[in-house]
Design an enzyme around this catalytic site. Structure first.
Site, PDB file in Angstrom:
ATOM      1  CD  GLU A 184     -32.051  15.150  21.582  1.00 32.74           C
ATOM      2  OE1 GLU A 184     -33.250  15.487  21.694  1.00 32.74           O
ATOM      3  OE2 GLU A 184     -31.423  14.593  22.483  1.00 32.74           O
ATOM      4  CB  CYS A 186     -34.159   9.602  24.316  1.00 34.72           C
ATOM      5  SG  CYS A 186     -35.035   9.782  22.747  1.00 34.72           S
TER       6      CYS A 186
HETATM    7  N1  THU Z   1     -36.364  15.033  25.583  1.00 32.67           N
HETATM    8  C1  THU Z   1     -35.683  15.563  24.533  1.00 32.67           C
HETATM    9  O1  THU Z   1     -36.125  16.548  23.910  1.00 32.67           O
HETATM   10  N2  THU Z   1     -34.510  14.982  24.180  1.00 32.67           N
HETATM   11  C2  THU Z   1     -33.958  13.904  24.802  1.00 32.67           C
HETATM   12  O2  THU Z   1     -32.961  13.393  24.350  1.00 32.67           O
HETATM   13  C3  THU Z   1     -34.559  13.394  26.046  1.00 32.67           C
HETATM   14  C4  THU Z   1     -35.920  13.879  26.339  1.00 32.67           C
HETATM   15  C5  THU Z   1     -37.658  15.646  25.957  1.00 32.67           C
HETATM   16  C6  THU Z   1     -38.863  14.775  25.687  1.00 32.67           C
HETATM   17  C7  THU Z   1     -39.865  15.328  26.654  1.00 32.67           C
HETATM   18  O3  THU Z   1     -40.518  16.453  26.073  1.00 32.67           O
HETATM   19  C8  THU Z   1     -39.027  15.824  27.819  1.00 32.67           C
HETATM   20  O4  THU Z   1     -37.686  15.914  27.329  1.00 32.67           O
HETATM   21  C9  THU Z   1     -39.044  14.918  29.027  1.00 32.67           C
HETATM   22  O5  THU Z   1     -38.742  13.615  28.675  1.00 32.67           O
END
Ligand code: THU
Length: 138
Positions: free
Chosen positions: A55, A91
């Site tokens: 995101e 997140c």
């Molecule tokens: N991740 C995202 O790209 N977006 C989110 O909203 C949650 C987590 C990614 C970060 C990391 O590369 C992987 O997912 C595991 O946490």
């Protein structure tokens, strides 16, 4: 542009994820009022804590292309074979990053959180209530 098309764009973006450490590939797709889509995928780093979420990558691409609002819908897709199949939700940091672009244009985008069998549709303002944003600094 249907929600299904936007989800397909996020799913395609996830294929470009660089996630060798978590093996958790995420794709995000941002839909704008003019019908255009900007996507992003997560980018990890050997220094693990420096990972960029899908995101956040999508929002920074949008800013880089001159966008300052007009965000209507966001789709987020994670891997189907991880977790319990529940829809992925952005997140905390990504909620704040998305909020910046949304508030600049005065929109409250719908977030399509894609799971294995279900898409949870939730307003960004519900994911980040009482958000701190650019208007606070005026
Ligand atoms: N991740 C995202 O790209 N977006 C989110 O909203 C949650 C987590 C990614 C970060 C990391 O590369 C992987 O997912 C595991 O946490």
């Amino acid at each position: 542009m249907s929600n299904a098309d936007l989800i397909a764009a996020a799913r395609e973006a996830a294929e470009h994820a660089y996630a060798p450490y978590s093996d958790y590939q995420v794709g995000a797709a941002l839909l704008f009022e003019d019908g255009s889509i900007i996507t992003g995928s997560n980018v990890e780093n050997a220094s693990y804590g420096l990972a960029l979420c899908a995101e956040t990558v999508a929002v920074s691409r949008a800013f880089g292309e001159g966008r300052r609002g007009g965000l209507t819908t966001i789709a987020v897709v994670g891997p189907e074979d991880k977790g319990d199949g529940a829809p992925i939700t952005p997140c905390g940091r990504c909620r704040q990053v998305l909020n910046e672009l949304a508030q600049l244009g005065g929109t409250d985008p719908l977030v399509l959180c894609v799971g294995k069998t279900q898409v949870r549709e939730v307003a960004l303002s519900a994911l980040l209530p009482h958000a701190f944003g650019p208007a606070h600094l005026d």
